[in-house]
Design an enzyme around this catalytic site. Sequence first.
Site, PDB file in Angstrom:
ATOM      1  CD  GLN A 176      -9.744  -4.416  -6.339  1.00 31.88           C
ATOM      2  OE1 GLN A 176     -10.554  -4.917  -5.580  1.00 31.88           O
ATOM      3  NE2 GLN A 176      -8.653  -3.808  -5.897  1.00 31.88           N
TER       4      GLN A 176
ATOM      5  CG  HIS B   4      -1.865  -1.065   1.368  1.00 33.45           C
ATOM      6  ND1 HIS B   4      -1.759  -2.054   2.298  1.00 33.45           N
ATOM      7  CD2 HIS B   4      -3.009  -1.319   0.665  1.00 33.45           C
ATOM      8  CE1 HIS B   4      -2.778  -2.894   2.179  1.00 33.45           C
ATOM      9  NE2 HIS B   4      -3.550  -2.477   1.206  1.00 33.45           N
TER      10      HIS B   4
ATOM     11  CD  GLN C  31     -14.280  -5.042  -1.297  1.00 34.42           C
ATOM     12  OE1 GLN C  31     -14.543  -3.870  -1.569  1.00 34.42           O
ATOM     13  NE2 GLN C  31     -13.067  -5.552  -1.507  1.00 34.42           N
TER      14      GLN C  31
HETATM   15  O1  PAF Z   1      -8.418  -3.670  -3.066  1.00 33.03           O
HETATM   16  C1  PAF Z   1      -9.050  -3.193  -2.095  1.00 33.03           C
HETATM   17  O2  PAF Z   1      -8.476  -2.900  -1.043  1.00 33.03           O
HETATM   18  C2  PAF Z   1     -10.553  -2.987  -2.210  1.00 33.03           C
HETATM   19  O3  PAF Z   1     -11.117  -3.949  -3.051  1.00 33.03           O
HETATM   20  C3  PAF Z   1     -10.938  -1.569  -2.658  1.00 33.03           C
HETATM   21  C4  PAF Z   1     -10.400  -1.271  -4.048  1.00 33.03           C
HETATM   22  C5  PAF Z   1     -10.414  -0.549  -1.671  1.00 33.03           C
HETATM   23  C6  PAF Z   1     -12.471  -1.435  -2.727  1.00 33.03           C
HETATM   24  O4  PAF Z   1     -13.069  -1.652  -1.500  1.00 33.03           O
END
Ligand code: PAF
Length: 278
Positions: free
Chosen positions: A150, A33, A57
């Site tokens: 994603q 991150h 999700q």
């Molecule tokens: O990858 C993630 O951490 C999540 O899927 C995101 C993109 C923040 C959406 O909730």
Amino acid sequence: MKLVRSIEELRAQLRGQNRTAFVPTMGNLHEGHLSLMRLARQYGDPVVASIFVNPLQFGPNGDYAKYPRTLEADIEKLQKENVYVLFAPTENDMYPQPQEYRVHPPHALGGMLEGEFRPGFFHGVCTAVMKLMSCVQPRVAMFGKKDYQQLMIVREMCAQFALPVDIVGAETVRDVDGLALSSRNRFLAPSERAEAPALHRTLNQVRDRVLSGASDLKSVELKAFSTLAERGWVPDYVSIRRRSDLRAPDPQELGVAPLVVMAAAKLGATRLIDNLEI
Ligand code: PAF
């Protein structure tokens, strides 16, 4: 760094900004991150991060409750990265009414691979990302390539809704032994942690076989799948896809179309995903 909770506060903080670089996360931040925060700084100013564990999700398997919430430690890390605003809404800030309007990605892209094994996952991701984009209104947003599907789904969503945002895909950050950094790694027992780099090694073997001219991709995938299974993993898939649309390549495209091998497998109770561009 300003910590803001509500959408109103966020809008007030960002009023007049038109070069915002955004990094959406669910927190429990690791070096992967933080590399996104650094990359964001090269693309825009100010850098805005979000931390929101998005209930939409998660499946009904209890993963949502289990997801590590480490806000204090995350704030410290983000402060060191000179993040300007951290948007960390509560569930009530983010979804003050039940979120009845939702974004469903097309089945062809969202129904396979992760979408097949985690039904509803991508519609939860798309709905949250769409809402976050509408709150932050960034010029550019960063997504890790570790979540390859994603990244592609979010990029397509932004393009089809004509959102004025560029989506940047960032390289996966790995530990020295090759294991892709992930919030889930903390759930691995020591013996599982020692085994976990085998996923990356298996993907490397797939890449080597494809690059050295293997034409029967199904058997390459099967071999990788059984290598993992023999080592005690429970694989969901090992699949070689075209990078452009994540479909299986046609035989005549081999050696021409850029490919990616993607895998998901359980080690004990922990499900890991990884991929490698070929
Ligand atoms: O990858 C993630 O951490 C999540 O899927 C995101 C993109 C923040 C959406 O909730």
